[in-house]
Design an enzyme around this catalytic site. Structure first.
Site, PDB file in Angstrom:
ATOM      1  CG  ASP A  12      -0.293   2.983   5.200  1.00  0.00           C
ATOM      2  OD1 ASP A  12       0.862   2.824   5.614  1.00  0.00           O
ATOM      3  OD2 ASP A  12      -0.612   3.941   4.472  1.00  0.00           O
ATOM      4  CE  LYS A 110       2.712   4.979   3.952  1.00  0.00           C
ATOM      5  NZ  LYS A 110       1.488   5.806   3.807  1.00  0.00           N
ATOM      6  CB  CYS A 155      -0.591   3.662   0.901  1.00  0.00           C
ATOM      7  SG  CYS A 155      -0.902   5.363   1.458  1.00  0.00           S
TER       8      CYS A 155
HETATM    9  C1  VGL Z   1      -3.840   6.217   2.378  1.00  0.00           C
HETATM   10  C2  VGL Z   1      -5.183   7.956   1.754  1.00  0.00           C
HETATM   11  C3  VGL Z   1      -4.573   8.782   2.677  1.00  0.00           C
HETATM   12  C4  VGL Z   1      -3.468   4.781   2.196  1.00  0.00           C
HETATM   13  C5  VGL Z   1      -3.211   7.028   3.304  1.00  0.00           C
HETATM   14  O1  VGL Z   1      -2.906   4.178   3.124  1.00  0.00           O
HETATM   15  O2  VGL Z   1      -3.755   4.246   1.107  1.00  0.00           O
HETATM   16  N1  VGL Z   1      -4.819   6.693   1.609  1.00  0.00           N
HETATM   17  N2  VGL Z   1      -3.595   8.313   3.450  1.00  0.00           N
END
Ligand code: VGL
Ligand code: ZN
Length: 201
Positions: A12, A110, A155
């Site tokens: 991410d 995702k 994540c």
């Molecule tokens: C994430 C919160 C919501 C992450 C993704 O990538 O850690 N955290 N969506």
């Protein structure tokens, strides 16, 4: 170059998780250069991308009266409610512009179902719906995973714990991660990693 049994999973590294983004993680942009350099060591590289529809159930804005960082009960358990982030097709959902994407063979999206979040790169937050990443990695012959990216305590941590549960040998490179650290979530993540036999480099 490491052997093809070793895979790098970059979690991410998107604009919304970097300073200026909708769910900015402090220092999120500081790790881009180090991740880029690490890619040269791996023959198997996967990028993940948080990829939500605008009506996603993890957004506080879709729960009248709820503020970001509050929680709600979902059929699959307690869910933190986040600011609107990583909406499919937006600039916030794009990879950080400095991230090398060419060395990656797979970009895995995702969290694309409106009713369920997916912190982990392996399973959605019900802990049972697979993303397909396990099969991809096994078919490529990968058994040892190195995880980096954002956010350490969400994540990255959920992905690391699922990977360990699936039998992969897992290392988290903490210098190449940054955390949200909500209500002790970073300390909780670290102790869960220790219990799961996850290495921290
Ligand atoms: C994430 C919160 C919501 C992450 C993704 O990538 O850690 N955290 N969506
Ligand atoms: Zn998200």
């Amino acid at each position: 170059m490491r052997p093809a049994t070793d895979a790098l999973i970059v979690i991410d590294m998107q604009n919304d998780f970097c300073p200026g983004g909708a769910l900015a993680v402090a220092g999120g942009d500081e790790i881009v250069a180090g991740i880029n350099a690490l890619m040269d060591d791996f023959a198997v590289t996967v990028l993940t991308q948080d990829w939500h529809p605008a009506d996603h159930a993890s957004f506080a804005a879709n729960h009248p009266g709820k503020a970001p960082f509050a929680t709600t009960e979902m059929p699959y358990g307690t869910q933190v409610l986040w600011p609107v982030h990583c909406v499919q097709g937006t600039a916030g959902a794009a990879f950080h512009p400095g991230l090398r994407t060419d060395p990656a063979q797979l970009a895995l999206r995702k969290g694309f179902r409106a009713g369920i979040d997916s912190y982990s790169a392996f399973f959605e937050n019900d802990r049972t719906t697979p993303t397909g990443l396990e099969g991809y990695l096994r078919e490529r012959g990968a058994s040892r995973l190195t995880l980096v990216g954002l956010a350490t305590d969400f994540c990255v941590s959920y992905s690391a714990l699922d990977a360990a549960r699936l039998g992969f040998e897992v290392t988290v490179v903490e210098d190449l991660c940054r955390a949200i650290d909500l209500d002790g979530s970073l300390a909780a993540a670290r102790s869960a990693w220790a219990a799961a036999g996850i290495r921290v480099a």
